[in-house]
Design a protein around this motif. Sequence first.
Motif, PDB file in Angstrom:
ATOM      1  N   THR A  60       0.844  -1.192   0.000  1.00 17.22           N
ATOM      2  CA  THR A  60       0.000   0.000   0.000  1.00 17.22           C
ATOM      3  C   THR A  60       0.879   1.242   0.000  1.00 17.22           C
ATOM      4  OG1 THR A  60      -0.120   0.438   2.396  1.00 17.22           O
ATOM      5  CG2 THR A  60      -1.591  -1.275   1.525  1.00 17.22           C
ATOM      6  N   ASP A  61       0.236   2.398  -0.135  1.00 16.38           N
ATOM      7  CA  ASP A  61       0.983   3.655  -0.062  1.00 16.38           C
ATOM      8  C   ASP A  61       1.512   3.897   1.350  1.00 16.38           C
ATOM      9  OD1 ASP A  61      -1.863   3.890   0.390  1.00 16.38           O
ATOM     10  OD2 ASP A  61      -1.640   6.055   0.479  1.00 16.38           O
ATOM     11  N   LYS A  62       1.092   3.077   2.330  1.00 16.88           N
ATOM     12  CA  LYS A  62       1.579   3.173   3.708  1.00 16.88           C
ATOM     13  C   LYS A  62       2.600   2.073   4.019  1.00 16.88           C
ATOM     14  CE  LYS A  62      -1.721   6.120   5.273  1.00 16.88           C
ATOM     15  NZ  LYS A  62      -1.595   7.299   6.034  1.00 16.88           N
ATOM     16  N   GLY A  63       2.907   1.234   3.029  1.00 22.27           N
ATOM     17  CA  GLY A  63       3.833   0.121   3.238  1.00 22.27           C
ATOM     18  C   GLY A  63       3.127  -1.208   3.106  1.00 22.27           C
ATOM     19  N   LEU A  64       3.803  -2.266   3.504  1.00 18.77           N
ATOM     20  CA  LEU A  64       3.236  -3.607   3.399  1.00 18.77           C
ATOM     21  C   LEU A  64       2.229  -3.860   4.510  1.00 18.77           C
ATOM     22  CD1 LEU A  64       6.448  -5.675   2.597  1.00 18.77           C
ATOM     23  CD2 LEU A  64       4.625  -5.053   1.010  1.00 18.77           C
ATOM     24  N   VAL A  80      -9.272  -3.850   2.093  1.00 15.17           N
ATOM     25  CA  VAL A  80      -8.086  -4.007   2.938  1.00 15.17           C
ATOM     26  C   VAL A  80      -7.285  -2.711   2.980  1.00 15.17           C
ATOM     27  CG1 VAL A  80      -6.369  -4.971   1.316  1.00 15.17           C
ATOM     28  CG2 VAL A  80      -6.363  -5.704   3.697  1.00 15.17           C
ATOM     29  N   ALA A  81      -7.245  -1.979   1.872  1.00 18.61           N
ATOM     30  CA  ALA A  81      -6.556  -0.685   1.876  1.00 18.61           C
ATOM     31  C   ALA A  81      -7.227   0.243   2.888  1.00 18.61           C
ATOM     32  CB  ALA A  81      -6.571  -0.060   0.479  1.00 18.61           C
ATOM     33  N   ALA A  82      -8.549   0.318   2.847  1.00 17.58           N
ATOM     34  CA  ALA A  82      -9.273   1.176   3.778  1.00 17.58           C
ATOM     35  C   ALA A  82      -9.030   0.742   5.222  1.00 17.58           C
ATOM     36  CB  ALA A  82     -10.768   1.156   3.463  1.00 17.58           C
ATOM     37  N   ALA A  83      -9.057  -0.563   5.475  1.00 22.01           N
ATOM     38  CA  ALA A  83      -8.841  -1.077   6.832  1.00 22.01           C
ATOM     39  C   ALA A  83      -7.433  -0.771   7.331  1.00 22.01           C
ATOM     40  CB  ALA A  83      -9.112  -2.577   6.871  1.00 22.01           C
ATOM     41  N   LEU A  84      -6.482  -0.680   6.409  1.00 24.48           N
ATOM     42  CA  LEU A  84      -5.099  -0.368   6.768  1.00 24.48           C
ATOM     43  C   LEU A  84      -4.826   1.133   6.768  1.00 24.48           C
ATOM     44  CD1 LEU A  84      -3.312  -3.203   4.737  1.00 24.48           C
ATOM     45  CD2 LEU A  84      -3.446  -3.021   7.241  1.00 24.48           C
ATOM     46  N   GLY A  85      -5.845   1.933   6.448  1.00 29.17           N
ATOM     47  CA  GLY A  85      -5.668   3.382   6.424  1.00 29.17           C
ATOM     48  C   GLY A  85      -4.917   3.874   5.214  1.00 29.17           C
ATOM     49  N   ALA A  86      -4.979   3.097   4.134  1.00 33.52           N
ATOM     50  CA  ALA A  86      -4.266   3.451   2.905  1.00 33.52           C
ATOM     51  C   ALA A  86      -5.260   3.826   1.814  1.00 33.52           C
ATOM     52  CB  ALA A  86      -3.401   2.272   2.450  1.00 33.52           C
ATOM     53  N   LYS A  87      -4.756   4.458   0.765  1.00 35.42           N
ATOM     54  CA  LYS A  87      -5.621   4.843  -0.352  1.00 35.42           C
ATOM     55  C   LYS A  87      -5.860   3.686  -1.304  1.00 35.42           C
ATOM     56  CE  LYS A  87      -4.509   9.673  -0.113  1.00 35.42           C
ATOM     57  NZ  LYS A  87      -3.797  10.798  -0.631  1.00 35.42           N
ATOM     58  N   LYS A  88      -4.833   2.857  -1.519  1.00 35.03           N
ATOM     59  CA  LYS A  88      -4.997   1.711  -2.414  1.00 35.03           C
ATOM     60  C   LYS A  88      -4.021   0.614  -2.024  1.00 35.03           C
ATOM     61  CE  LYS A  88      -2.336   2.009  -6.472  1.00 35.03           C
ATOM     62  NZ  LYS A  88      -2.238   2.137  -7.882  1.00 35.03           N
ATOM     63  N   ALA A  89      -4.335  -0.585  -2.473  1.00 35.77           N
ATOM     64  CA  ALA A  89      -3.476  -1.736  -2.191  1.00 35.77           C
ATOM     65  C   ALA A  89      -3.364  -2.603  -3.442  1.00 35.77           C
ATOM     66  CB  ALA A  89      -4.048  -2.560  -1.045  1.00 35.77           C
ATOM     67  N   GLY A 155      -3.389  -7.386  15.379  1.00 30.11           N
ATOM     68  CA  GLY A 155      -4.182  -6.993  14.223  1.00 30.11           C
ATOM     69  C   GLY A 155      -5.558  -6.495  14.602  1.00 30.11           C
ATOM     70  N   SER A 156      -6.415  -6.460  13.611  1.00 32.55           N
ATOM     71  CA  SER A 156      -7.806  -6.088  13.808  1.00 32.55           C
ATOM     72  C   SER A 156      -8.651  -6.854  12.803  1.00 32.55           C
ATOM     73  CB  SER A 156      -7.991  -4.582  13.644  1.00 32.55           C
ATOM     74  OG  SER A 156      -7.595  -4.164  12.360  1.00 32.55           O
ATOM     75  N   THR A 157      -9.965  -6.730  12.940  1.00 35.30           N
ATOM     76  CA  THR A 157     -10.859  -7.409  12.007  1.00 35.30           C
ATOM     77  C   THR A 157     -11.642  -6.374  11.206  1.00 35.30           C
ATOM     78  OG1 THR A 157     -12.641  -7.560  13.629  1.00 35.30           O
ATOM     79  CG2 THR A 157     -11.129  -9.433  13.493  1.00 35.30           C
ATOM     80  N   ALA A 158     -11.975  -6.750   9.981  1.00 36.75           N
ATOM     81  CA  ALA A 158     -12.781  -5.921   9.089  1.00 36.75           C
ATOM     82  C   ALA A 158     -13.274  -6.833   7.960  1.00 36.75           C
ATOM     83  CB  ALA A 158     -11.962  -4.765   8.520  1.00 36.75           C
ATOM     84  N   PRO A 159     -14.375  -6.475   7.311  1.00 33.38           N
ATOM     85  CA  PRO A 159     -14.826  -7.276   6.165  1.00 33.38           C
ATOM     86  C   PRO A 159     -13.940  -6.997   4.957  1.00 33.38           C
ATOM     87  CG  PRO A 159     -16.344  -5.456   6.566  1.00 33.38           C
ATOM     88  CD  PRO A 159     -15.296  -5.402   7.652  1.00 33.38           C
ATOM     89  N   VAL A 160     -12.961  -7.875   4.730  1.00 35.08           N
ATOM     90  CA  VAL A 160     -11.997  -7.655   3.642  1.00 35.08           C
ATOM     91  C   VAL A 160     -12.010  -8.771   2.594  1.00 35.08           C
ATOM     92  CG1 VAL A 160     -10.464  -6.151   4.985  1.00 35.08           C
ATOM     93  CG2 VAL A 160     -10.091  -8.642   5.006  1.00 35.08           C
ATOM     94  N   ALA A 161     -12.956  -9.711   2.709  1.00 38.27           N
ATOM     95  CA  ALA A 161     -13.058 -10.805   1.737  1.00 38.27           C
ATOM     96  C   ALA A 161     -14.194 -10.524   0.773  1.00 38.27           C
ATOM     97  CB  ALA A 161     -13.288 -12.135   2.443  1.00 38.27           C
ATOM     98  N   ARG A 162     -14.063 -11.058  -0.443  1.00 38.54           N
ATOM     99  CA  ARG A 162     -15.151 -10.973  -1.413  1.00 38.54           C
ATOM    100  C   ARG A 162     -15.282 -12.319  -2.109  1.00 38.54           C
ATOM    101  NH1 ARG A 162     -13.343 -10.246  -6.692  1.00 38.54           N
ATOM    102  NH2 ARG A 162     -11.175  -9.608  -6.897  1.00 38.54           N
ATOM    103  N   GLU A 163     -16.419 -12.510  -2.767  1.00 34.17           N
ATOM    104  CA  GLU A 163     -16.667 -13.776  -3.452  1.00 34.17           C
ATOM    105  C   GLU A 163     -15.609 -14.027  -4.525  1.00 34.17           C
ATOM    106  OE1 GLU A 163     -19.065 -16.095  -2.730  1.00 34.17           O
ATOM    107  OE2 GLU A 163     -19.551 -14.803  -1.039  1.00 34.17           O
ATOM    108  N   ALA A 164     -15.252 -15.286  -4.672  1.00 30.54           N
ATOM    109  CA  ALA A 164     -14.244 -15.666  -5.676  1.00 30.54           C
ATOM    110  C   ALA A 164     -14.836 -15.632  -7.074  1.00 30.54           C
ATOM    111  CB  ALA A 164     -13.692 -17.049  -5.373  1.00 30.54           C
TER     112      ALA A 164
END
Length: 164
Positions: A60-64, A80-89, A155-164
């Motif tokens: 991410t723009d904040k690192g790995l 996941v970018a949003a959960a990590l406080g980043a703009k994109k991943a 760590g923390s939890t957040a909805p970061v999965a999507r359908e395959a």
Amino acid sequence: MAKKRTSGGTPATVTLDRAGIAYEVRAYEHDPAATSYGLEAASALGVPPERVFKTLLVDTDKGLGVGIVPVDRLLDLKAVAAALGAKKATMADPAVAERVTGYVVGGISPVGQKKALPTILDASALQHATILVSGGKRGLDIELAPGDLVKVTRGSTAPVAREA
């Protein structure tokens, strides 16, 4: 759940032992021809895929960072970018993932990595008493409570999965 130690262990099991976290080692015979390490683990261990989680590194723009999602789902890069406080991943290069974590692709554990990275566990994990993640090598998973995984990875939890 009792701790089961392996002789010598992996960095993941050593870290869990040091933290006093209960876990169970779940080993299986890895098939080098398997196309999905996570689905192979679920099948070999007789565990529903929604309880077996894969560890993915993102850049991410904040690192790995680390995203942990069920093996039958995909990592939502925007979430996941949003959960990590980043703009994109984007997905991290596999060679970088191996170098930074100290594990090989297909055996990257979220626990005991060489460098502690911001970690997000998909919120679906909280629906289960225990989940399985890589124990640090192909053919070795560890079963533990999702809350303990969040604790040991800081760590923390957040909805970061999507359908395959």
